[in-house]
Scaffold this motif. Structure first.
Motif, mmCIF file in Angstrom:
data_model
loop_
_atom_site.group_PDB
_atom_site.id
_atom_site.type_symbol
_atom_site.label_atom_id
_atom_site.label_comp_id
_atom_site.label_asym_id
_atom_site.label_seq_id
_atom_site.Cartn_x
_atom_site.Cartn_y
_atom_site.Cartn_z
ATOM 1 N N VAL A 1 27.266 53.376 47.974
ATOM 2 C CA VAL A 1 28.648 53.832 47.801
ATOM 3 C C VAL A 1 29.621 52.836 48.442
ATOM 4 O O VAL A 1 29.607 52.637 49.656
ATOM 5 N N TYR A 2 30.389 52.192 47.631
ATOM 6 C CA TYR A 2 31.440 51.297 48.116
ATOM 7 C C TYR A 2 32.773 52.009 47.960
ATOM 8 O O TYR A 2 33.001 52.653 46.932
ATOM 9 N N ASP A 3 33.654 51.873 48.964
ATOM 10 C CA ASP A 3 34.968 52.481 48.708
ATOM 11 C C ASP A 3 35.915 51.484 48.049
ATOM 12 O O ASP A 3 37.022 51.849 47.663
ATOM 13 N N ARG A 4 35.456 50.243 47.901
ATOM 14 C CA ARG A 4 36.239 49.316 47.075
ATOM 15 C C ARG A 4 35.413 48.120 46.629
ATOM 16 O O ARG A 4 34.556 47.644 47.370
ATOM 17 N N VAL A 5 35.737 47.668 45.419
ATOM 18 C CA VAL A 5 35.219 46.388 44.947
ATOM 19 C C VAL A 5 36.402 45.444 44.844
ATOM 20 O O VAL A 5 37.470 45.829 44.356
ATOM 21 N N ILE A 6 36.240 44.225 45.361
ATOM 22 C CA ILE A 6 37.284 43.205 45.208
ATOM 23 C C ILE A 6 36.686 42.083 44.377
ATOM 24 O O ILE A 6 35.649 41.521 44.753
ATOM 25 N N ALA A 7 37.295 41.777 43.246
ATOM 26 C CA ALA A 7 36.731 40.761 42.352
ATOM 27 C C ALA A 7 37.745 39.656 42.094
ATOM 28 O O ALA A 7 38.884 39.927 41.714
ATOM 29 N N ILE A 8 37.330 38.414 42.329
ATOM 30 C CA ILE A 8 38.201 37.266 42.021
ATOM 31 C C ILE A 8 37.382 36.203 41.299
ATOM 32 O O ILE A 8 36.328 35.778 41.785
ATOM 33 N N GLY A 9 37.889 35.790 40.160
ATOM 34 C CA GLY A 9 37.184 34.778 39.381
ATOM 35 C C GLY A 9 37.831 34.639 38.031
ATOM 36 O O GLY A 9 38.982 35.043 37.840
ATOM 37 N N PRO A 10 37.104 34.077 37.069
ATOM 38 C CA PRO A 10 37.668 33.955 35.720
ATOM 39 C C PRO A 10 38.053 35.333 35.180
ATOM 40 O O PRO A 10 37.440 36.338 35.558
ATOM 41 N N ILE B 1 39.916 46.092 42.910
ATOM 42 C CA ILE B 1 41.114 45.252 42.957
ATOM 43 C C ILE B 1 40.760 43.870 42.430
ATOM 44 O O ILE B 1 39.740 43.286 42.807
ATOM 45 N N VAL B 2 41.606 43.359 41.545
ATOM 46 C CA VAL B 2 41.409 41.999 41.029
ATOM 47 C C VAL B 2 42.628 41.165 41.408
ATOM 48 O O VAL B 2 43.706 41.696 41.662
ATOM 49 N N SER B 3 42.456 39.849 41.476
ATOM 50 C CA SER B 3 43.558 38.951 41.826
ATOM 51 C C SER B 3 43.918 38.127 40.590
ATOM 52 O O SER B 3 43.099 37.362 40.097
ATOM 53 N N MET B 4 45.145 38.318 40.095
ATOM 54 C CA MET B 4 45.562 37.633 38.864
ATOM 55 C C MET B 4 46.186 36.281 39.204
ATOM 56 O O MET B 4 46.886 36.150 40.210
ATOM 57 N N ASN B 5 45.940 35.309 38.353
ATOM 58 C CA ASN B 5 46.460 33.965 38.603
ATOM 59 C C ASN B 5 47.083 33.407 37.323
ATOM 60 O O ASN B 5 46.614 32.423 36.764
#
Lengths: 276, 462
Positions: free
Chosen positions: A180-189, A208-212
């Motif tokens: 059980v994760y209380d958040r996934v953080i994903a950054i990439g293509p 949460i994703v980081s847009m570029n």
């Protein structure tokens, strides 16, 4: 002018630069970015902050040579200066109050993920990390990340290192194991962030994703970086760059990313001809 | 001798030629032309023109100096109240300010005050004439946020009064809207740079690449020993219409389109590295000066057809008459009483602009007649690029990072009209950040007012 105090090749075409920028360093937080311009006729491009030291006044950027500006940047050496370097821009990532987080980085996206992992680790958060790349030689920051997380999973597309496959394969397994994760953080293509978000949505894990996206000023002025989130138009530069991955319109973002592809190819060809 | 009712015409580039280049459209007066025009001034005892000027340039006095051929003296007189005359002579809406009050305007054309101001500034710049100001430094530091018209004006006035002035600018170049917004063909950038060099000679320091609100906050500036802060951060946030298709490739805010062209010199791609889409058929939505600038820039990038799409009639257009006139001369097509309702999509790119015809109803709260859609009048314009120029609002970055700074619901900073003082002690604001998108000269007027108030406050302190 912003002096480069260290330059290091992390992988073929992927560079690390430590840049003296006191105004940026003293306020930088994980998740924020800078905009730079290499020279007078140069374009302004955004790059996410990979590390910083407030006292010494430097900021680290990690970038991949993908176009003209990143190519020109890679030609600068230690002791050279970058003409313009402004930031920190965007909202810092919200990382407080989390218990167990899964961070997923793809390609050069591992770089902006690193300060977030470090921050979480220092706050005592339980952090698992999946990083992936095309092949072994393109994998970056493995040692740095290993020292600030509990479990590190590595994937390569060709199986030359770690597991053969994609970061999303490991993600699925971990979730299937019932962690059980209380958040996934994903950054990439974009495509990676899209796939990750689709999977975590099925498991109801906030992501949460980081847009570029393409942008000019980075302060809310041009509107070029608009992203549709939950049907609403948001500016990645001032409302983001972090957004809820379950609500981002990735297909639109991918299309917008291609807006100047023709121009970019044209100018790169010209520069090649001139031997630059 | 009877006064000539008509002003001396100003030479311009031929519309057929200029529609394909970014060189300045209007060419200015020669010395002879300027003297001839200056002679038309009646030298009123109670000059109404001065009251019409937001910075109260001593107009009859400088014009008298031009008549005598003493251009240097004319320059000195203008510079007493206006730090950026070469710019104001070009972009001020004189027709609603000084020239509107000119008594000659009752029977014929008013004195061409703007053109004369421009002539004086250009003449002195070319000849390298500077007005020398002796400044006694008082050691007090003032911070200015934003190097646009408001900030530059406040900075110049405060520097002349002896303050150590530091301007913090987010972009890599100072000038604000003068650099990123107004196109080269209306306001040559070399000239803006020279005006800014003049300010630097007064001792003003400009720190570029600093985003106040992110790199440093207003509170931190005050803590660092700045005795006062003036916020002139402009109204840079573009508005969109909220219609389907606005995020398609090929849709720009006017801000982005003009910034790419003006600040980043995308018209010179690939010599300049910033790209821009060169549309063949371009629709610009809006009826203000920014819309005219965007339309005329699109034409200069090589567009075959450029449309202004405006929901009211031409009479309600907020753009200056001169700009509308120039745009028409260059072949911009005006589609008035037309409102966009959807941008059509083909593989993610703009394929057309669906519009509906409008008619004018009763006046609304702005006093202009309200446009009403005409049922069943929808049609599609064949365009590949759409530029949205329907206005901008103040950037919330500073307000959101400055506790105690009161702002309007729509984002404008609330100030005392007499002093430009905000709700926060020691912090002043002016220009578009307060009023919403307005004119260069109004921003300059606010900068002057704030400088006066800051001086009054700080000269009382030890």
């Amino acid at each position: 002018m912003y002096r480069i105090i260290r330059k290091e090749k992390l992988a073929p075409g992927i560079w690390l630069m430590k840049v003296m920028a006191t105004f940026v360093a003293r306020k930088a937080m994980p998740g924020q970015f800078i905009i730079l311009r290499v020279k007078e006729e140069g374009e302004r491009i955004p790059l996410t902050i990979a590390d910083y030291d407030r006292r010494e006044g430097w900021v680290t950027i990690i970038f991949q040579e993908v176009g003209l500006t990143t190519g020109l940047l890679a030609k600068l050496d230690e002791g050279d200066s970058i003409l313009d370097f402004v930031g920190p821009l965007g909202r810092p990532s919200e990382l407080d109050g989390l218990k167990r987080v899964l961070c997923i980085g793809g390609g050069v996206g591992v770089a902006p993920l690193y300060p977030q992992i470090k921050y979480l680790w220092e706050k005592g958060t339980s952090v698992d990390v999946i990083i992936g790349s095309r092949s072994k030689e393109y994998l970056i920051l493995e040692d740095e990340i290993r020292s600030v997380c509990h479990n590190l999973y590595i994937t390569t597309d060709d199986g030359s290192y770690g597991r053969k496959g994609f970061v999303s394969d490991v993600l699925k397994e971990l979730l299937d194991q019932g962690i059980v994760y209380d958040r996934v953080i994903a950054i990439g293509p974009l495509i990676m962030m899209k796939v990750v978000s689709e999977i975590t949505k099925q498991y109801n894990v906030p992501t949460i994703v980081s847009m570029n996206p393409i942008m000019v000023d980075g302060t809310g002025m041009c509107g070029g970086c608009r992203v549709t989130v939950s049907g609403e138009v948001r500016y990645a530069c001032v409302d983001g760059p972090d957004f809820d991955g379950h609500l981002v319109d990735f297909d639109e973002a991918m299309r917008r990313q291609r807006m100047y592809r023709e121009e970019e190819q044209h100018i790169c060809k010209l520069m090649e001809k001139e031997g630059l | 001798m009877a006064v000539n009712l008509n002003r001396v015409p100003m030479r311009e580039q031929d519309p057929e030629v200029r529609r394909r280049n970014f060189d300045e459209v209007t060419l200015g007066y020669t010395l002879e032309e300027a003297v001839q025009e200056a002679k038309r001034c009646l030298q009123c005892k109670k000059p109404m023109c001065v009251e019409g000027c937001p910075v109260n340039v001593r107009i009859p006095q400088f014009i008298a100096a031009v008549v005598e051929g003493n251009i240097e003296e004319a320059f000195r007189i203008i510079r007493q109240t206006n730090n950026l005359p070469a710019i104001c002579g070009r972009v001020c809406p004189q027709e609603t300010q000084c020239e509107q009050r000119c008594v000659l305007g009752k029977r014929g054309q008013p004195v061409a005050i703007g053109r004369l101001e421009r002539f004086v500034a250009d003449y002195c710049m070319e000849k390298g004439i500077e007005d020398k100001v002796e400044v006694k430094r008082n050691g007090k530091k003032v911070a200015i946020v934003g190097a646009g018209p408001a900030g530059l004006t406040a900075a110049a006035d405060l520097a002349k009064l002896g303050y150590d002035v530091n301007i913090f600018e987010a972009f890599h170049e100072p000038g604000g809207v003068l650099i990123y917004g107004i196109p080269e063909f209306r306001l040559p950038k070399a000239l803006v740079k020279r005006e800014i060099e003049g300010l630097k000679k007064l001792g003003v320091k400009i720190l570029t690449n600093v985003v106040v609100g992110r790199s440093i906050t207003i509170n931190e500036l005050l803590e660092e020993g700045y005795k006062a802060v003036f916020i002139g951060s402009g109204a840079g946030l573009p508005k969109f219409m909220g219609i389907p298709g606005e995020n398609l490739n090929g849709v720009y805010s006017a801000n982005e389109f003009l910034t790419r062209i003006n600040l980043m010199k995308a018209y010179d791609f690939p010599n300049s590295h910033t790209p821009i889409k060169r549309g063949k058929k371009v629709a610009v939505v809006g009826g203000g000066n920014v819309a005219m600038d965007a339309a005329r820039s699109a034409l200069r990038l090589g567009a075959e057809e450029v449309y202004i799409v405006y929901r009211r009639s031409e009479a309600e257009m907020p753009a200056r008459l001169e700009e509308i006139h120039h745009a028409k001369e260059e072949g911009i097509i005006f589609d008035v009483l037309t409102n966009p309702i959807e941008i059509l999509d083909e593989d993610g790119w703009v394929k057309g602009l669906k519009c509906i015809k409008m008619k004018l109803g009763e006046p609304d709260e702005s006093g202009r007649r309200r446009p009403i859609p005409v049922g069943g009048s929808e049609f599609v314009m064949d365009v590949d690029t759409v530029i949205i120029a329907i206005g901008t609002s103040p950037n919330p970055l500073i307000a959101s990072t400055t506790p105690g700074l009161a702002v309007q619901k729509w984002g404008g900073i609330i100030v005392d009209e007499e002093t430009c003082a905000t709700s926060k002690d020691g912090v002043y604001a002016g220009g578009d950040a307060v009023t919403g998108a307005a004119t260069v000269i109004l921003a300059m007027g606010a900068g002057k007012k704030a400088a006066r108030a800051i001086h009054e406050r700080l000269s009382k302190e030890q």
